[in-house]
Design a protein around this motif. Structure first.
Motif: not given
Ligand SMILES: Nc1ncnc2c1ncn2[C@@H]1O[C@H](COP(=O)(O)OP(=O)(O)OP(=O)(O)O)[C@@H](O)[C@H]1O
Ligand SMILES: [Mg+2]
Lengths: 336, 241
Positions: B19-21, B39-44, B162-164
């Protein structure tokens, strides 16, 4: 940055896009008329009927390659079974000629409808899967279509069908001359349609989805619908290109209607010429088909396929943007 | 307060058993500036994919501008005014930078002055000189700017970036912040996903922090920054900047 240009400066400085685009379209239209006029003149003056038979095949390939490129070049979906559509066009016309002696325009319209429907069906079933599965499905389509024809006695089955198509109108100066003019008109219409797609918002959207389907979707491009439309247009064009063959040859068989050589050529010609613009398929078809016609007296068709295959591989490996791409690189510009 | 422009309720995205999100609830109001950190991989990015429609969550609903769009394809959401940029740039290669911007204009808000609008946006992100260049030839940095330009050229109702700003210089970060702040002032709601803390702190009126797919904080920037849980999972391990 001190010398930063403003949008207005550039907007004023850049060549007015609309007028120059309009001028280019005018030149293109004049070119089309010129090609058709040349066809009329040649059919009136050239004596040797072999020229017309050979010319028909070459021009047919311009139409086939242009039709294939709408899906394969603009959308980037490689259809490995263009003969399925071409063959359906041939046999739609054959059926209509046999059943009711249908005149050519009727056959062309019916073949176009059949090809568009087949394109929609193929797209509907396969476009959700990308890449290699799409390719396999298109190959399977040829086998399916050919098998169906093999099993329909009315269409002559595997042994083929001799037909008595309606004769050319008197003003045309003979059947070969007439068929050449018909195929030339079809090819010119296809090239014009392809160019229109290219310079329209549809062409831009197709290029976008070819680059990234996800990004295109998020930019508002209805990718699935657009791909279906491309399948239908491409399918209709390929089938229409097949319809006149019945009137040209009077004898048809599954082997020629669904020939491997035609499939290979339809793919090879745009790839060799360049599949990003309408020029590529035209160039590739004229070059390859002319060489093939000239050499067909001396080399076998198997050798022919081999040679085309090798040239194709060479281009895919070394010059993926084809001859047009090479020319653009040499002249240092990207044309429209 | 009026009805939110975007409401995410109980959204859950699994990849196989993982479950990623979710389940995640999120509300975005009109004109709001929302920062999403984690954090990285937190599902943003996964959350953004569910919102923009490139992923279909197994659970939950997404309501955009009063319409349930959970089952709507991305292009329909885009045409409704939901715009996003991609963390990993996805340029339309094979066409010019200018044409890249014309694609969404064609589809979403076609008009006679499309090119002028595209030029104006290219200027605002500093890509004007590249307008006639092939998109594939841009640098990684320029590609990020192109992502942003393509997303905001259509005057959306919601813009998700997204991280522009990853990799941009301080001056360029200021430029992008100015653009986004200006957009927000015209009533566009902005979601900014960012690892660059000072930027997201400065920009946002509210910040949501994700951790292993769940919202662990949703408050004003100062409150989130002071939250011990956020400090533990995020600032504690944040070594990237
Ligand atoms: N298509 C996918 N298939 C399988 N797993 C995925 C997929 N997309 C994301 N994941 C996983 O889901 C989790 C969340 O990923 P996501 O990209 O949403 O994180 P993120 O918060 O955007 O991280 P980052 O800050 O690095 O961009 C990660 O563990 C990732 O590996
Ligand atoms: Mg991410």
């Amino acid at each position: 940055m001190s010398s930063r240009e403003t949008a207005m400066d550039l907007a004023v400085r850049r060549p007015g896009r609309s007028p120059s685009a309009g001028r280019r379209s005018l030149v293109f239209a004049l070119g089309c008329v010129g090609v058709l006029a040349l066809g009329v003149v040649l059919t009136r003056t050239v004596e040797n009927p072999y020229i017309f038979f050979a010319g028909y095949v070459v021009i047919q390939y311009v139409a086939v390659a242009t039709g294939w490129n709408v899906l394969g070049g603009y959308a980037g979906y490689i259809n490995f079974g263009p003969t399925a559509f071409y063959g359906v066009g041939v046999y739609t016309a054959a059926f209509l000629v046999k059943a009711m002696g249908a005149p050519l325009p009727v056959s062309i319209a019916a073949a176009g409808a059949a090809g568009a429907l087949l394109g929609l069906a193929m797209g509907w079933m396969t476009l959700r899967v990308q890449g290699v599965y799409f390719a396999i499905a298109t190959i399977a389509l040829v086998v399916m279509a050919e098998t169906v024809v093999h099993n329909i006695d009315y269409l002559g089955g595997a042994s083929g069908l001799a037909l008595m198509p309606p004769q050319a109108p008197a003003w045309a100066g003979g059947q070969p001359q007439f068929m050449l003019m018909v195929m030339l008109a079809i090819a010119v219409a296809f090239v014009a349609a392809a160019r229109w797609i290219e310079i329209s918002a549809m062409g831009r959207a197709l290029r976008a989805l070819k680059a990234s389907e996800v990004a295109a979707e998020c930019a508002g491009v209805p990718t699935f619908r657009l791909k279906l439309i491309a399948c239908a247009i491409s399918g209709a064009m390929l089938a229409i290109a097949g319809a006149p063959y019945v009137y040209y040859a009077s004898f048809i068989e599954p082997g020629t209607a669904f020939s491997l050589a035609l499939s290979l050529n339809a793919i090879a010609m745009p790839l060799i010429g360049g599949k990003r613009s309408w020029v590529g398929p035209v160039l590739g078809a004229l070059l390859l088909a002319t060489v093939q016609q000239a050499a067909s007296v001396t080399i076998s068709s198997e050798l022919n396929i081999l040679v085309v295959g090798v040239v194709l591989i060479a281009f895919v490996a070394v010059a993926p943007d084809g001859i047009v791409g090479i020319v653009e690189k040499l002249t240092g510009r990207r044309g429209a | 307060m009026s009805e939110p422009i975007l409401a995410v309720t109980g959204v859950e995205q699994r990849f196989g058993p993982f479950r990623a999100l979710g389940p995640v609830d999120l509300v975005l109001h009109r004109g709001e500036r929302l920062g999403i950190i984690g954090p990285n991989g937190s599902g943003k990015t996964t959350l953004i994919n569910c919102i923009s429609g490139t992923l279909r969550p197994q659970q939950g609903r997404v309501v955009f501008d009063g319409v349930d769009v959970t089952d709507a394809p991305p292009h329909r959401r885009a045409r409704m005014g939901l715009s996003r940029s991609f963390q990993i740039p996805k340029p339309f290669t094979g066409m010019t930078v200018l044409e890249n911007l014309l694609v969404p204009i064609d589809q979403i808000c076609p008009s006679g002055d499309a090119e002028d609008r595209a030029f104006a946006v290219l200027e605002s992100v500093g890509l004007l000189r590249r307008a006639d260049h092939e998109a594939a030839g841009l640098s990684q940095l320029e590609l990020r700017k192109l992502e942003l330009a393509r997303a905001l050229v259509v005057q959306p109702k919601v813009l998700v970036a997204d991280e522009a700003m990853a990799g941009l210089s301080e001056g360029e970060i200021d430029d992008v912040l100015a653009i986004l702040t200006h957009l927000s002032a015209t009533g566009i709601a902005v979601i900014m996903i960012e690892h660059i803390m000072h930027a997201v702190m400065r920009f946002s009126t509210r910040i949501v922090c994700l951790e292993t797919g769940r919202v662990i904080a949703d408050a004003a920037p100062e409150a989130v920054a002071a939250d011990p849980l956020v400090q533990k999972v995020y600032f504690g391990e944040q070594t990237r900047h």
